[in-house]
Design a protein around this motif. Structure first.
Motif, mmCIF file in Angstrom:
data_model
loop_
_atom_site.group_PDB
_atom_site.id
_atom_site.type_symbol
_atom_site.label_atom_id
_atom_site.label_comp_id
_atom_site.label_asym_id
_atom_site.label_seq_id
_atom_site.Cartn_x
_atom_site.Cartn_y
_atom_site.Cartn_z
ATOM 1 N N THR A 164 -6.724 0.573 16.362
ATOM 2 C CA THR A 164 -7.732 1.425 16.980
ATOM 3 C C THR A 164 -7.869 1.200 18.481
ATOM 4 O O THR A 164 -8.593 1.915 19.149
ATOM 5 C CB THR A 164 -9.120 1.185 16.336
ATOM 6 N N SER A 165 -7.170 0.192 19.003
ATOM 7 C CA SER A 165 -7.366 -0.152 20.413
ATOM 8 C C SER A 165 -6.500 0.646 21.365
ATOM 9 O O SER A 165 -6.658 0.558 22.576
ATOM 10 C CB SER A 165 -7.109 -1.644 20.630
ATOM 11 N N LEU A 166 -5.542 1.394 20.827
ATOM 12 C CA LEU A 166 -4.734 2.263 21.692
ATOM 13 C C LEU A 166 -5.210 3.698 21.511
ATOM 14 O O LEU A 166 -5.563 4.108 20.405
ATOM 15 C CB LEU A 166 -3.258 2.152 21.311
ATOM 16 N N ASN A 167 -5.179 4.456 22.592
ATOM 17 C CA ASN A 167 -5.637 5.847 22.522
ATOM 18 C C ASN A 167 -4.611 6.688 21.760
ATOM 19 O O ASN A 167 -3.459 6.786 22.177
ATOM 20 C CB ASN A 167 -5.836 6.393 23.937
ATOM 21 N N PRO A 168 -5.030 7.310 20.644
ATOM 22 C CA PRO A 168 -4.067 8.003 19.784
ATOM 23 C C PRO A 168 -3.440 9.244 20.404
ATOM 24 O O PRO A 168 -2.387 9.684 19.949
ATOM 25 C CB PRO A 168 -4.904 8.387 18.550
ATOM 26 N N VAL A 169 -4.068 9.832 21.429
ATOM 27 C CA VAL A 169 -3.556 11.099 21.939
ATOM 28 C C VAL A 169 -2.808 10.962 23.273
ATOM 29 O O VAL A 169 -2.430 11.967 23.859
ATOM 30 C CB VAL A 169 -4.673 12.167 22.072
ATOM 31 N N LEU A 170 -2.604 9.742 23.723
ATOM 32 C CA LEU A 170 -1.832 9.542 24.950
ATOM 33 C C LEU A 170 -0.580 8.731 24.629
ATOM 34 O O LEU A 170 -0.614 7.846 23.775
ATOM 35 C CB LEU A 170 -2.674 8.806 25.998
ATOM 36 N N ARG B 200 2.209 6.388 29.105
ATOM 37 C CA ARG B 200 1.074 6.719 29.969
ATOM 38 C C ARG B 200 0.063 5.583 29.986
ATOM 39 O O ARG B 200 -0.451 5.199 31.029
ATOM 40 C CB ARG B 200 0.403 7.998 29.475
ATOM 41 N N GLN B 201 -0.227 5.042 28.785
ATOM 42 C CA GLN B 201 -1.233 3.991 28.705
ATOM 43 C C GLN B 201 -0.761 2.714 29.407
ATOM 44 O O GLN B 201 -1.565 1.954 29.918
ATOM 45 C CB GLN B 201 -1.598 3.715 27.240
ATOM 46 N N LEU B 202 0.567 2.512 29.418
ATOM 47 C CA LEU B 202 1.105 1.350 30.118
ATOM 48 C C LEU B 202 1.068 1.546 31.628
ATOM 49 O O LEU B 202 0.678 0.654 32.380
ATOM 50 C CB LEU B 202 2.555 1.126 29.699
ATOM 51 N N TYR C 233 3.978 8.048 20.733
ATOM 52 C CA TYR C 233 2.528 7.855 20.616
ATOM 53 C C TYR C 233 2.239 6.626 19.747
ATOM 54 O O TYR C 233 3.086 6.230 18.943
ATOM 55 C CB TYR C 233 1.886 9.101 20.009
ATOM 56 N N HIS D 210 0.763 6.113 17.022
ATOM 57 C CA HIS D 210 0.931 6.181 15.565
ATOM 58 C C HIS D 210 2.380 6.030 15.141
ATOM 59 O O HIS D 210 2.671 5.858 13.966
ATOM 60 C CB HIS D 210 0.342 7.485 15.017
#
Lengths: 332, 344
Positions: free
Chosen positions: A106-112, A116-118, A156, A158
């Motif tokens: 749950t700690s990573l944004n599922p829609v990005l 990008r998150q890195l 992503y 998931h």
């Protein structure tokens, strides 16, 4: 740990409360500790003892309201983090002090995308160009042991397994080579073999970066192999603080003793059963009077009910907050 | 994705057929198209018998539906109403794009009548929807970020009042204040009815001026529901672990709110917008009536009043098709917003 390394984080008398409809939760009740460059500090204690809230208070990640940091100071290098503005704090988070969390699902944004998150951490804290950020992200994923890193940037969360997601979280936290990594039970949500891999990975990365680390856990077994020093928390108080070896050989607080007895060990004889701690953790909704562990303590004395003992040096670098000398069973 | 869209479109065919059948049967039983035939006088009994035969209303309902659906140019019908079916029918049926002719506006094609009104309704309703969604996004996000603050509490109160009021009351109250009283006090005032002042003509400025009050009335009512919904969705998302992660990385608040949070919160928002958009085509029945706006809502309610079955069926089928199409569009937007959703 060499003595020449100097203290860069000093937490003094930190108190955090939550104002909920049920009443005030006394989550952290005057916690003080310090950390040296490159040191690994383990914070142990059962669920709800205030470990996470303490660390979240340091980074000011507590939701206000309902949370409130009532008092205390968090001296990081020359600044009191509790006095910085929100935008100054943004320069500390992720760049100076990074954090990884318990549940990688749950700690990573599922829609990005993972890429990008890195890269957004790099983009925020460094003057790198997008191309440089992307290259650095590939290096980071490679470094935390994710195969085919260049292609996986476009995937992503998931599409990653739990262990892989925690590796991504670690890569994200270490992107800007912080001075301190706070790991909030990063292996609790993972299965045992993955746990071991993640612990080994973090140990290796810590060596590479040379950063200090605070490892929050409720598993004393994990602590032995990696920490320099241990803090034991109970009901929002630090009840014992010691070098790691000394804690296992010579625990001074009845709660620590009880925790160690509840730990399965390979070197203990089989007929000697595991002992669980009697009673339940205290109700955090009342302002604590007396020693919070007193109702469950087998050494309990009359003074324990009335007055809460301070965390005091009992032997060299070993501190304990207890009226009783656990070796004799009498008052200290 | 293409395969999915094609499958959904094929599935829509039986659905629309069933919908049209139900609506057709209901409409035949709900109104009497012959009551006045668009005029003011009741139809005379002898005319009634002739008209029944001319319009084919003497046929069993399934034949009537069949004619409506596929037309009657393959069958002999009684066009002159003398009781002998000797002429070939002229209708092509809905499947060939012929919705028949209006009974009230004698002889005019239903499609012509509808497309005359549709732009008027679209300009009014789309403006209102844009006002609602943009305003509700702003207010919803703002009050989510400042939950239980003074601003949040005051706004909750105002929105609750808005939500509790019937739209006709809001419409009449705004009209009373901003048109009638402002005029009485010698202030610049807004027009009460119509789309434009006939003396000035149908200019953009006139239409915009005439739209102010109806758009306000429609927005004021729906605004509460939308902004509360966006607020609660945003609050839920802002409490998620990945928002804490984003904060722990030191990202600026703006980026956390508008990228990390809003992209996640947009899914449920897209759902309600996707459900509302097709209904806009039906117009705002009450508001259009009060402000005498020549849109679909008025066309629809007039059609029902006067038993103009072909027009009412046309409006209803247009909405039914729009609902189906917008559901597919909503699904496509889902897949675009959330990578976990795949239809293949």
């Amino acid at each position: 740990m060499s003595e020449s390394k100097h203290t860069f984080l000093q937490v003094n008398d930190l108190k955090t409360r939550f104002h909920t409809p049920e009443g005030t939760v006394y989550a952290v009740n005057g916690v003080s500790f310090s950390l040296k460059e490159g040191e690994t500090l383990a914070v142990v204690g059962e669920s709800g003892c205030g470990k996470s809230v303490t660390m979240m208070s340091i980074l000011r990640l507590i939701a206000i309201p309902p949370g409130e940091i009532v008092s205390g100071e968090v001296i990081y290098r020359d600044d009191d983090l509790l006095k910085l503005s929100e935008s100054e704090m943004e320069h500390i988070r992720g760049r100076e002090i990074a954090m990884i969390f318990q549940d990688p699902m749950t700690s990573l944004n599922p829609v990005l995308t993972v890429g990008r998150q890195l890269t957004e951490t790099l983009r925020t804290h460094t003057p790198m160009t997008p191309e440089q950020c992307r290259e650095r992200a590939v290096t980071l994923l490679d470094w935390v042991g994710i195969p085919d890193a260049a292609n996986r940037l476009y995937e992503y969360p998931h599409q990653f397994s739990g262990g892989m997601r925690q590796r991504v979280m670690i890569a994200m936290a270490l992107a800007c080579t912080p001075s301190l990594l706070i790991a909030d039970e990063p292996t609790t949500a993972l299965d045992v073999t993955i746990q071991a891999q993640i612990i080994e990975l973090v140990k290796r990365l810590k060596q590479d970066v040379g950063m200090a680390m605070i490892w929050i856990t409720h598993d004393l077994g994990v602590v032995a192999g990696m920490a320099d020093r241990v803090i034991v928390m109970y009901a929002g108080f630090i009840v014992e603080e010691s070098e790691v070896d000394d804690l296992y050989e010579n625990p001074r607080h009845p709660y620590t003793i009880a925790l160690l007895q509840a730990l399965p060990r390979a070197d203990r004889r089989r007929e000697k059963n595991l002992k669980s701690i009697q009673g339940a953790p205290p109700n955090m909704l009342t302002e604590p009077v007396g020693c919070p562990f007193a109702p469950r303590c087998e050494f309990v004395k009359e003074i324990c009910i009335r007055e809460n003992p301070l965390l005091e040096i009992v032997d060299g670098k070993h501190k304990s907050a207890c009226w009783v000398d656990v070796k004799t069973g009498g008052l200290r | 994705m293409t395969r999915y869209i094609i499958r959904r479109l094929l599935q829509a065919i039986p659905l629309l057929l069933v919908i049209s059948l139900i609506l057709f049967v209901l409409m035949q039983n709900a109104t009497d198209p012959l009551a006045t035939m668009g005029g003011r006088m009741p139809t005379k009994p002898e005319d009634r018998a002739r008209l029944t035969r001319q319009l084919g209303l003497d046929k069993p309902i399934y034949i009537q539906y069949l004619y409506w659906l596929v037309g009657n140019d393959w069958a002999k019908v009684d066009l002159d109403g003398d009781g002998v079916a000797e002429t070939s029918g002229k209708r092509h049926g809905v499947l060939r794009g012929d919705f028949g002719t209006s009974i009230v506006q004698t002889g005019r094609q239903v499609t012509t009548v509808i497309f005359e009104r549709l732009p008027n309704t679209l300009i009014l309703m789309l403006t209102a929807e844009v006002v609602i969604v943009l305003g509700a996004l702003f207010v919803g996000i703002y009050s989510a970020l400042r939950q239980y603050s003074l601003f949040d509490n005051i706004l909750t109160g105002i929105l609750f009042i808005g939500y509790s009021m019937p739209i006709f009351f809001v419409a009449l109250a705004t009209m009373y204040i901003f048109s009638i009283n402002f005029q009485r006090w010698g202030l610049p005032h807004l027009p009460t009815v119509g789309m434009f002042d006939p003396q000035v003509g149908k200019t953009t400025g006139q239409i915009m001026l005439h739209m102010v009050l109806p758009v306000f009335s429609i927005s004021f009512i729906s605004f509460a529901a939308y902004s509360r919904y966006i607020r609660s969705t945003m609050l839920e998302v802002l409490g998620q672990d990945y928002i804490r992660t984003a904060r722990s990385k030191g990202l600026p608040r703006r980026e956390i709110t508008y990228i990390h949070a809003l992209k996640n919160a947009s899914l449920p928002i897209v759902t309600i917008v996707g459900l509302d958009l097709p209904l806009l085509l039906g117009g705002a029945v009450v508001t259009e009536r009060i402000f005498a706006w020549p849109g679909m809502g008025r066309l629809f309610i007039d059609g029902i009043d006067r038993g103009d079955t072909p027009v009412v069926m046309g409006v209803l089928m247009l909405i039914a098709v729009a609902v189906v199409v917008f559901q597919i569009i909503t699904d496509i937007v889902y897949a675009w917003l959330d990578p976990r959703i795949r239809f293949d």
